[in-house]
Write a protein that holds these residues in place. Structure first.
Motif, PDB file in Angstrom:
ATOM      1  N   PHE A  39      61.490  16.542  -9.639  1.00 46.60           N
ATOM      2  CA  PHE A  39      60.086  16.368  -9.565  1.00 46.60           C
ATOM      3  C   PHE A  39      59.412  17.500 -10.178  1.00 46.60           C
ATOM      4  O   PHE A  39      58.400  17.650 -10.672  1.00 46.60           O
ATOM      5  CB  PHE A  39      59.618  15.683  -8.414  1.00 46.60           C
ATOM      6  CG  PHE A  39      59.734  14.251  -8.292  1.00 46.60           C
ATOM      7  CD1 PHE A  39      59.299  13.589  -9.088  1.00 46.60           C
ATOM      8  CD2 PHE A  39      60.498  13.771  -6.983  1.00 46.60           C
ATOM      9  CE1 PHE A  39      59.251  12.159  -8.865  1.00 46.60           C
ATOM     10  CE2 PHE A  39      60.565  12.507  -7.049  1.00 46.60           C
ATOM     11  CZ  PHE A  39      60.100  11.540  -8.050  1.00 46.60           C
ATOM     12  N   ALA A  40      60.123  18.674  -9.400  1.00 49.98           N
ATOM     13  CA  ALA A  40      59.415  20.138  -9.588  1.00 49.98           C
ATOM     14  C   ALA A  40      59.698  20.782 -11.088  1.00 49.98           C
ATOM     15  O   ALA A  40      58.731  20.925 -11.700  1.00 49.98           O
ATOM     16  CB  ALA A  40      60.082  20.970  -8.815  1.00 49.98           C
ATOM     17  N   ILE A  41      60.841  20.368 -11.719  1.00 52.25           N
ATOM     18  CA  ILE A  41      61.180  20.654 -12.846  1.00 52.25           C
ATOM     19  C   ILE A  41      60.505  19.721 -14.034  1.00 52.25           C
ATOM     20  O   ILE A  41      59.680  20.450 -14.943  1.00 52.25           O
ATOM     21  CB  ILE A  41      62.808  20.348 -12.946  1.00 52.25           C
ATOM     22  CG1 ILE A  41      63.544  21.484 -12.221  1.00 52.25           C
ATOM     23  CG2 ILE A  41      63.009  20.397 -14.784  1.00 52.25           C
ATOM     24  CD1 ILE A  41      64.819  21.024 -12.322  1.00 52.25           C
ATOM     25  N   ALA A  42      60.155  18.722 -13.838  1.00 47.29           N
ATOM     26  CA  ALA A  42      59.394  17.774 -14.436  1.00 47.29           C
ATOM     27  C   ALA A  42      57.910  18.271 -14.476  1.00 47.29           C
ATOM     28  O   ALA A  42      57.217  18.490 -15.472  1.00 47.29           O
ATOM     29  CB  ALA A  42      59.401  16.363 -13.757  1.00 47.29           C
ATOM     30  N   ALA A  43      57.317  18.845 -13.459  1.00 43.82           N
ATOM     31  CA  ALA A  43      55.957  19.339 -13.372  1.00 43.82           C
ATOM     32  C   ALA A  43      55.956  20.614 -14.234  1.00 43.82           C
ATOM     33  O   ALA A  43      54.779  20.821 -14.821  1.00 43.82           O
ATOM     34  CB  ALA A  43      55.540  19.610 -11.765  1.00 43.82           C
ATOM     35  N   VAL A  44      56.939  21.218 -13.949  1.00 43.28           N
ATOM     36  CA  VAL A  44      56.869  22.605 -14.995  1.00 43.28           C
ATOM     37  C   VAL A  44      56.956  22.389 -16.482  1.00 43.28           C
ATOM     38  O   VAL A  44      56.371  22.699 -17.362  1.00 43.28           O
ATOM     39  CB  VAL A  44      58.113  23.601 -14.678  1.00 43.28           C
ATOM     40  CG1 VAL A  44      58.467  24.738 -15.626  1.00 43.28           C
ATOM     41  CG2 VAL A  44      58.221  24.037 -13.176  1.00 43.28           C
ATOM     42  N   CYS A  45      57.877  21.432 -16.944  1.00 43.85           N
ATOM     43  CA  CYS A  45      57.880  20.982 -18.389  1.00 43.85           C
ATOM     44  C   CYS A  45      56.755  20.266 -18.782  1.00 43.85           C
ATOM     45  O   CYS A  45      55.971  20.577 -19.907  1.00 43.85           O
ATOM     46  CB  CYS A  45      59.176  20.082 -18.360  1.00 43.85           C
ATOM     47  SG  CYS A  45      60.687  20.559 -18.275  1.00 43.85           S
ATOM     48  N   ALA A  46      55.919  19.637 -17.801  1.00 38.56           N
ATOM     49  CA  ALA A  46      54.683  18.986 -18.006  1.00 38.56           C
ATOM     50  C   ALA A  46      53.650  19.931 -18.274  1.00 38.56           C
ATOM     51  O   ALA A  46      52.802  19.879 -19.206  1.00 38.56           O
ATOM     52  CB  ALA A  46      54.225  18.198 -16.997  1.00 38.56           C
ATOM     53  N   LEU A  47      53.549  21.067 -17.518  1.00 40.91           N
ATOM     54  CA  LEU A  47      52.644  22.146 -17.576  1.00 40.91           C
ATOM     55  C   LEU A  47      52.913  22.971 -18.949  1.00 40.91           C
ATOM     56  O   LEU A  47      52.020  23.334 -19.740  1.00 40.91           O
ATOM     57  CB  LEU A  47      52.858  23.177 -16.641  1.00 40.91           C
ATOM     58  CG  LEU A  47      51.805  24.462 -16.663  1.00 40.91           C
ATOM     59  CD1 LEU A  47      50.329  24.274 -16.762  1.00 40.91           C
ATOM     60  CD2 LEU A  47      52.264  25.474 -15.486  1.00 40.91           C
ATOM     61  N   GLY A  48      54.248  23.075 -19.379  1.00 39.97           N
ATOM     62  CA  GLY A  48      54.578  23.574 -20.719  1.00 39.97           C
ATOM     63  C   GLY A  48      54.040  22.723 -21.668  1.00 39.97           C
ATOM     64  O   GLY A  48      53.570  23.325 -22.868  1.00 39.97           O
ATOM     65  N   LEU A  49      54.064  21.525 -21.616  1.00 43.84           N
ATOM     66  CA  LEU A  49      53.480  20.766 -22.796  1.00 43.84           C
ATOM     67  C   LEU A  49      52.127  20.957 -22.934  1.00 43.84           C
ATOM     68  O   LEU A  49      51.884  20.849 -24.234  1.00 43.84           O
ATOM     69  CB  LEU A  49      53.930  19.068 -22.356  1.00 43.84           C
ATOM     70  CG  LEU A  49      53.275  18.295 -23.316  1.00 43.84           C
ATOM     71  CD1 LEU A  49      53.988  18.181 -24.582  1.00 43.84           C
ATOM     72  CD2 LEU A  49      53.563  16.820 -22.772  1.00 43.84           C
ATOM     73  N   VAL A  50      51.339  20.798 -21.875  1.00 44.47           N
ATOM     74  CA  VAL A  50      49.931  21.190 -21.956  1.00 44.47           C
ATOM     75  C   VAL A  50      49.644  22.537 -22.820  1.00 44.47           C
ATOM     76  O   VAL A  50      48.836  22.416 -23.594  1.00 44.47           O
ATOM     77  CB  VAL A  50      49.236  21.201 -20.717  1.00 44.47           C
ATOM     78  CG1 VAL A  50      47.828  21.693 -20.903  1.00 44.47           C
ATOM     79  CG2 VAL A  50      49.462  19.799 -20.039  1.00 44.47           C
ATOM     80  N   LEU A  51      50.546  23.614 -22.444  1.00 42.52           N
ATOM     81  CA  LEU A  51      50.360  24.824 -23.048  1.00 42.52           C
ATOM     82  C   LEU A  51      50.847  24.872 -24.425  1.00 42.52           C
ATOM     83  O   LEU A  51      50.106  25.490 -25.450  1.00 42.52           O
ATOM     84  CB  LEU A  51      51.117  25.826 -22.214  1.00 42.52           C
ATOM     85  CG  LEU A  51      50.526  26.230 -20.898  1.00 42.52           C
ATOM     86  CD1 LEU A  51      51.663  27.033 -20.115  1.00 42.52           C
ATOM     87  CD2 LEU A  51      49.091  26.574 -20.775  1.00 42.52           C
ATOM     88  N   VAL A  52      51.833  24.118 -24.716  1.00 42.63           N
ATOM     89  CA  VAL A  52      52.354  24.174 -26.041  1.00 42.63           C
ATOM     90  C   VAL A  52      51.250  23.393 -27.134  1.00 42.63           C
ATOM     91  O   VAL A  52      51.025  24.022 -28.181  1.00 42.63           O
ATOM     92  CB  VAL A  52      53.618  23.156 -26.073  1.00 42.63           C
ATOM     93  CG1 VAL A  52      53.819  22.526 -27.564  1.00 42.63           C
ATOM     94  CG2 VAL A  52      55.003  24.071 -25.754  1.00 42.63           C
ATOM     95  N   VAL A  53      50.595  22.272 -26.581  1.00 39.31           N
ATOM     96  CA  VAL A  53      49.608  21.501 -27.094  1.00 39.31           C
ATOM     97  C   VAL A  53      48.565  22.828 -27.605  1.00 39.31           C
ATOM     98  O   VAL A  53      47.839  22.769 -29.096  1.00 39.31           O
ATOM     99  CB  VAL A  53      49.263  20.327 -26.841  1.00 39.31           C
ATOM    100  CG1 VAL A  53      47.947  19.391 -27.215  1.00 39.31           C
ATOM    101  CG2 VAL A  53      50.260  19.250 -26.655  1.00 39.31           C
ATOM    102  N   ARG A  54      48.212  23.512 -26.818  1.00 39.56           N
ATOM    103  CA  ARG A  54      46.883  24.392 -26.870  1.00 39.56           C
ATOM    104  C   ARG A  54      47.323  25.698 -27.486  1.00 39.56           C
ATOM    105  O   ARG A  54      46.281  26.111 -28.146  1.00 39.56           O
ATOM    106  CB  ARG A  54      46.447  24.492 -25.531  1.00 39.56           C
ATOM    107  CG  ARG A  54      45.664  23.270 -24.579  1.00 39.56           C
ATOM    108  CD  ARG A  54      45.283  23.709 -23.351  1.00 39.56           C
ATOM    109  NE  ARG A  54      44.250  24.872 -23.190  1.00 39.56           N
ATOM    110  CZ  ARG A  54      43.301  24.577 -23.628  1.00 39.56           C
ATOM    111  NH1 ARG A  54      42.393  23.166 -23.583  1.00 39.56           N
ATOM    112  NH2 ARG A  54      42.101  25.519 -23.557  1.00 39.56           N
ATOM    113  N   LEU A  55      48.344  26.276 -27.388  1.00 44.44           N
ATOM    114  CA  LEU A  55      48.482  27.461 -27.727  1.00 44.44           C
ATOM    115  C   LEU A  55      49.669  27.721 -28.849  1.00 44.44           C
ATOM    116  O   LEU A  55      49.512  28.652 -29.565  1.00 44.44           O
ATOM    117  CB  LEU A  55      49.065  28.286 -26.479  1.00 44.44           C
ATOM    118  CG  LEU A  55      47.953  28.409 -25.518  1.00 44.44           C
ATOM    119  CD1 LEU A  55      48.839  29.017 -24.250  1.00 44.44           C
ATOM    120  CD2 LEU A  55      46.825  29.267 -25.591  1.00 44.44           C
ATOM    121  N   VAL A  56      50.575  26.863 -29.001  1.00 42.65           N
ATOM    122  CA  VAL A  56      51.669  27.008 -30.192  1.00 42.65           C
ATOM    123  C   VAL A  56      50.883  26.809 -31.414  1.00 42.65           C
ATOM    124  O   VAL A  56      50.436  25.637 -31.791  1.00 42.65           O
ATOM    125  CB  VAL A  56      52.952  26.262 -29.897  1.00 42.65           C
ATOM    126  CG1 VAL A  56      54.070  26.279 -30.892  1.00 42.65           C
ATOM    127  CG2 VAL A  56      53.537  27.075 -28.591  1.00 42.65           C
TER     128      VAL A  56
END
Length: 382
Positions: free
Chosen positions: A161-178
């Motif tokens: 569950f914790a890893i899923a949360a980290v990947c979800a945060l990464g997804l948000v940052l990818v959409v905004r920053l990459v």
């Protein structure tokens, strides 16, 4: 650029922790799902097989798609795969969830490398790769131990569950920053044709042969440390942390050296690694000296990775993403070979013989590197 790279590093950290964390919670998984430890161990094998075969295939099939939307979809799959792992009611479902998550790992990492290096100066590609590999280092040094701690404090499902949360945060940052980076736009077949290039073949062969030796030592670390060096079993985790810290330092230094002189860095670092493995053999029964060598071998083992990845990128300019995915598969195959051949060495020559054999395999990696760079020199001269 820095914000984009940081977002990608976070994603690499999350996805790679998902690969490593299973080792620390394996007994709990086996007990809860009522399977044997060897059966639970197949979850590790399944992940590796998914990366070896699934990564290149998925990368080739997605060659036409724009990179940013592609890695966003891959992150969604990673989130879903880790949630499915956390909620799996049976061993079979957990097995499938692990395989599905593994399928996206190589493709994500390959695209992340291409995105990061395409927005960096040409003379900084190796150090840029080293920053992405830093996400893997942190997963090894912090992610897996923290995941194990969460499993101990709660249950084995919590780390997923914790890893899923980290990947979800990464997804948000990818959409905004990459930034948007174009893909090759070619078909799967046109991507595969790059492997007809002998320079690409040699670059990938360097990864396999140059990594297999140190991976052999890593696979049998616990036995080498306890049975030969005399460490208590409880100290193995500390030594793995020392190895991970060395890997982190070596990754950064290796990236910078490869930026300055790719050929000298690759040949020099592989030579130092072979020497370090031989020295490890010479001091293998000394607890204090082995502790120093664990750090040094970790540093040298990871120092060569950024240059190897950058070399693949430079030789496979027409299909860099697929080449990186296949290169990752070569690394996994090297790990599988290291486990199998290392076991054969132990059965025939004893545990201590792992060190000199690992050094000999690394020398083979040096020979392949010399062949690769010699071919490049002849090509440039002509």
């Amino acid at each position: 650029m820095r914000a984009s790279l940081a977002a990608l590093v976070l994603c690499v950290f999350g996805i790679t922790t998902g690969e490593f964390v299973i080792a620390g919670i394996l007994p709990d998984v086996a007990a809860d799902l009522d399977v044997s430890i060897p059966a639970a161990g197949l979850l590790v094998t399944a992940y590796a097989v998914g990366m070896i075969f699934g990564g290149p295939i998925l990368t080739a099939l997605t060659a036409r798609y724009p990179r940013k939307p592609l890695i966003s979809v891959l992150l969604v799959i990673a989130v879903a795969g880790n949630i499915a792992s956390a909620m799996a009611p049976s061993y079979e479902i957990l097995f499938v969830a692990r395989v599905v998550t593994a399928l996206v790992t190589s493709t994500f990492f390959a695209n992340a490398i291409v995105i990061a290096t395409s927005t960096s100066p040409p003379d900084k590609q190796a150090s840029t790769v080293s920053k992405l590999v830093f996400g893997m280092n942190i997963a090894m040094v912090l992610g897996a131990p923290i995941g194990t701690l969460l499993g101990d404090q709660f249950d084995w499902r919590t780390p997923f569950f914790a890893i899923a949360a980290v990947c979800a945060l990464g997804l948000v940052l990818v959409v905004r920053l990459v930034p948007e980076v174009a893909n090759s736009g070619g078909s799967a077949w046109s991507e595969l044709r790059v492997f007809g290039d002998r320079n690409v073949q040699l670059a990938i062969a360097v990864t396999a042969t140059g990594s297999a030796g140190v991976l052999m030592v890593f696979v049998y670390f616990a036995s080498l440390l306890t049975d030969i060096a005399g460490f208590a079993s409880g100290a193995v985790a500390v030594m793995l942390l020392v190895y991970g810290l060395g890997a982190t330092v070596g990754n950064v230094i290796g990236g910078r050296l490869s930026d300055r002189s790719p050929k000298r860095a690759q040949l020099g670092l592989l030579t130092l690694l072979a020497c370090a493995l031989l020295l490890m053999w010479a001091v293998s029964d000394s607890t204090v000296l082995i502790a120093v060598m664990v750090f040094l071998v970790g540093a040298l083992g990871f120092s060569v990775i950024p240059g190897m990845q950058a070399r693949v990128l430079s030789t496979a300019a027409q299909a860099p993403t697929l080449a990186i995915a296949v290169n990752a598969s070569a690394y996994q195959l090297a790990a599988a070979f290291a486990g199998w051949f290392g076991g054969h060495v132990i059965d025939t020559a004893g545990l201590r013989a792992v060190y000199p054999v690992a050094a000999a395999i690394t020398v083979l990696g040096i020979a392949v590197s010399v062949a690769a760079w010699s071919r490049e020199t002849v090509r440039l001269a002509s």
